[in-house]
Design an enzyme around this catalytic site. Structure first.
Site, PDB file in Angstrom:
ATOM      1  N   ASN A 195       0.800  -1.222   0.000  1.00 63.71           N
ATOM      2  CA  ASN A 195       0.000   0.000   0.000  1.00 63.71           C
ATOM      3  C   ASN A 195       0.831   1.269   0.000  1.00 63.71           C
ATOM      4  OD1 ASN A 195      -1.690  -2.007   2.237  1.00 63.71           O
ATOM      5  ND2 ASN A 195      -2.584  -1.524   0.244  1.00 63.71           N
ATOM      6  N   ILE A 243       1.099   6.810   0.272  1.00 59.70           N
ATOM      7  CA  ILE A 243       0.364   5.830   1.067  1.00 59.70           C
ATOM      8  C   ILE A 243      -1.078   5.755   0.598  1.00 59.70           C
ATOM      9  CG2 ILE A 243      -0.422   5.206   3.378  1.00 59.70           C
ATOM     10  CD1 ILE A 243       1.969   6.751   4.497  1.00 59.70           C
ATOM     11  N   CYS A 244      -1.545   4.548   0.374  1.00 53.54           N
ATOM     12  CA  CYS A 244      -2.933   4.332  -0.012  1.00 53.54           C
ATOM     13  C   CYS A 244      -3.662   3.647   1.133  1.00 53.54           C
ATOM     14  CB  CYS A 244      -3.013   3.482  -1.281  1.00 53.54           C
ATOM     15  SG  CYS A 244      -4.703   3.147  -1.825  1.00 53.54           S
ATOM     16  N   VAL A 245      -4.612   4.348   1.733  1.00 59.73           N
ATOM     17  CA  VAL A 245      -5.416   3.780   2.815  1.00 59.73           C
ATOM     18  C   VAL A 245      -6.806   4.408   2.722  1.00 59.73           C
ATOM     19  CG1 VAL A 245      -4.639   5.528   4.482  1.00 59.73           C
ATOM     20  CG2 VAL A 245      -5.491   3.335   5.301  1.00 59.73           C
ATOM     21  N   LEU A 274      -0.315  -0.126  -4.344  1.00 63.32           N
ATOM     22  CA  LEU A 274       0.482   0.882  -5.043  1.00 63.32           C
ATOM     23  C   LEU A 274       1.842   0.321  -5.418  1.00 63.32           C
ATOM     24  CD1 LEU A 274      -0.197   4.191  -3.039  1.00 63.32           C
ATOM     25  CD2 LEU A 274      -1.169   3.483  -5.225  1.00 63.32           C
TER      26      LEU A 274
END
Length: 215
Positions: free
Chosen positions: A85, A92-94, A127
């Site tokens: 992620n 950062i992908c959240v 990602l």
């Protein structure tokens, strides 16, 4: 972006949250406040025990936009990390910073969410395709790669003077030496979620014991 671009009520809210974070203790999270610009927030996340990031110190950054809190801050890791992620540029992908964002979510919640991401990565919000593939197909190999990145890039504790130079980091004022995480992955179970960094430090530099192969 300067904090002057934020409305007074938002500045008051952010300052209050930062003071609360400074006075409280968040396990595994150390705030690096910047008095000159409260829209640029940095913190060090300690790799959680029982994960391939254990023993690592990862500097993260939150950037507040001019329309915060209507829009979520942008988050990225400054310290290199092998994680599905987190992009190779550190983005950062959240979900908390995307579709699940609400105005009442605070900085504490965001930092805790980022820490939790190191415990339970989400292969679907990927990602980093290489990390995501290994996480799903070969968890032991995923752990080996993540531990190698941690030992090379995140094994030294971090204290920052909070200027904007990303490379300006020093070791904390303790005599404790950072240790390289163990490469034994047998005791780590896969946390895959589907569907859904007083005295100066020693001068000895830690050198990686082996080169990182290009993934």
């Amino acid at each position: 972006m300067s904090s002057e671009n934020l409305p007074p009520d938002v500045i008051k809210r952010v300052v209050k949250e930062l003071k609360e974070l400074n006075s409280s203790t968040l396990e595994g999270i150390t705030l690096l406040p910047c008095e000159e610009d409260i829209t640029n927030i940095e913190a060090v996340v300690t790799g959680p025990a029982g994960t391939p990031y254990e023993g690592g110190y990862f500097k993260a950054r939150l950037i507040l936009s001019s329309d915060f809190p209507r829009s979520p801050p942008k988050a990225n890791f400054i310290t290199k990390i092998f994680h599905p992620n987190v992009s190779k540029k550190g983005e950062i992908c959240v979900n908390t910073l995307k579709k699940d964002w609400t105005e009442d979510l605070g900085l504490k919640h965001i930092l805790l969410t980022i820490k939790c991401l190191l415990i339970v990565p989400n292969a679907e919000s990927s990602l980093n395709e290489d990390a995501s593939r290994l996480l799903l197909e070969n968890y032991d190999d995923y752990c080996k790669h993540a531990k190698l990145f941690t030992s090379i890039h995140a094994s030294k504790p971090i204290i920052d003077s909070n200027n904007n130079n990303e490379n300006s980091t020093t070791t904390p004022t303790t005599t404790t030496t950072a240790t390289t995480p163990s490469t034994n992955t047998a005791s780590i179970s896969s946390p895959v979620k589907k569907k859904t960094e007083t005295t100066n430090s020693t001068t000895t530099k830690v050198q990686p014991k082996k080169s990182l192969k290009r993934l």
